[in-house]
Design a protein around this motif. Structure first.
Motif, PDB file in Angstrom:
ATOM      1  N   GLY A  18       0.806  -1.202   0.000  1.00 61.08           N
ATOM      2  CA  GLY A  18       0.000   0.000   0.000  1.00 61.08           C
ATOM      3  C   GLY A  18       0.842   1.255   0.000  1.00 61.08           C
ATOM      4  N   THR A  19       0.160   2.383  -0.032  1.00 56.98           N
ATOM      5  CA  THR A  19       0.774   3.705  -0.083  1.00 56.98           C
ATOM      6  C   THR A  19       0.222   4.539   1.054  1.00 56.98           C
ATOM      7  N   PHE A  20       1.092   5.360   1.644  1.00 56.40           N
ATOM      8  CA  PHE A  20       0.622   6.278   2.676  1.00 56.40           C
ATOM      9  C   PHE A  20       1.345   7.609   2.541  1.00 56.40           C
ATOM     10  N   GLN A  21       0.675   8.661   2.979  1.00 57.44           N
ATOM     11  CA  GLN A  21       1.253  10.004   2.952  1.00 57.44           C
ATOM     12  C   GLN A  21       1.701  10.382   4.358  1.00 57.44           C
ATOM     13  N   HIS A  22       2.793  11.131   4.416  1.00 56.83           N
ATOM     14  CA  HIS A  22       3.356  11.547   5.706  1.00 56.83           C
ATOM     15  C   HIS A  22       3.641  13.038   5.657  1.00 56.83           C
ATOM     16  N   THR A  23       3.765  13.639   6.797  1.00 49.55           N
ATOM     17  CA  THR A  23       4.033  15.077   6.941  1.00 49.55           C
ATOM     18  C   THR A  23       3.059  15.911   6.104  1.00 49.55           C
ATOM     19  N   GLY A  24       1.780  15.652   6.340  1.00 42.32           N
ATOM     20  CA  GLY A  24       0.745  16.430   5.660  1.00 42.32           C
ATOM     21  C   GLY A  24       0.681  16.219   4.166  1.00 42.32           C
ATOM     22  N   GLY A  25       1.174  15.095   3.686  1.00 45.44           N
ATOM     23  CA  GLY A  25       1.148  14.798   2.258  1.00 45.44           C
ATOM     24  C   GLY A  25       2.393  15.240   1.515  1.00 45.44           C
ATOM     25  N   ALA A  26       3.345  15.841   2.233  1.00 46.79           N
ATOM     26  CA  ALA A  26       4.590  16.272   1.578  1.00 46.79           C
ATOM     27  C   ALA A  26       5.440  15.080   1.140  1.00 46.79           C
ATOM     28  N   LEU A  27       5.331  13.974   1.862  1.00 49.54           N
ATOM     29  CA  LEU A  27       6.069  12.754   1.521  1.00 49.54           C
ATOM     30  C   LEU A  27       5.076  11.635   1.278  1.00 49.54           C
ATOM     31  N   VAL A  28       5.282  10.896   0.180  1.00 42.33           N
ATOM     32  CA  VAL A  28       4.421   9.770  -0.148  1.00 42.33           C
ATOM     33  C   VAL A  28       5.295   8.528  -0.238  1.00 42.33           C
TER      34      VAL A  28
END
Length: 95
Positions: free
Chosen positions: A74-84
Motif C-alpha cells: 500500500g501507499t501512505f502520505q506523511h508530513t501532511g502529504g509532503a512525503l508519499v
C-alpha cells in the motif's frame, strides 16, 4: 485456530524486517497518530518469522533485484502529504 489482527510499526528505512507469526496475512499500511503501521491477520499461536519489507518514496529508485518477487502492500502520505511512501513485501523468507 484463533486469528486476530495485529499492528506492527514501520521504521523509516528503505529495507527492514518485521517479526510476525509465520501465517501473517498483511492487510494494509496506514498512519496512526502520525506513525506508519502494518496491519495483518495472524494466528498468535504460530511461530514467528521475519518478513522483509521495502519502503520506497515517490520519485526514488527501486532496487533492480528480483522485482517480480515484490508484493505491493500500500501507499501512505506523511508530513501532511509532503512525503508519499509505497510499501512492498519481499517474497523471500528471511532466516
Amino acid at each position: 485456530m484463533t486469528h486476530t489482527i495485529w499492528k506492527f510499526e514501520i521504521p523509516f528505512k528503505d529495507a527492514f524486517t518485521v517479526a510476525m507469526p509465520a501465517d501473517a496475512d498483511v492487510l494494509c499500511v496506514q498512519l496512526q497518530g502520525g506513525k506508519p503501521y502494518i496491519w495483518a491477520v495472524v494466528n498468535p499461536a504460530v511461530k514467528q518469522k521475519l518478513f522483509q519489507f521495502q519502503l520506497v518514496g515517490t520519485g526514488h529508485d527501486l532496487p533492480d533485484d528480483n522485482l517480480d518477487l515484490w508484493e505491493y502492500v500500500g501507499t501512505f502520505q506523511h508530513t501532511g502529504g509532503a512525503l508519499v511512501w509505497h510499501l512492498f513485501l519481499y517474497g523471500v523468507e528471511v532466516n
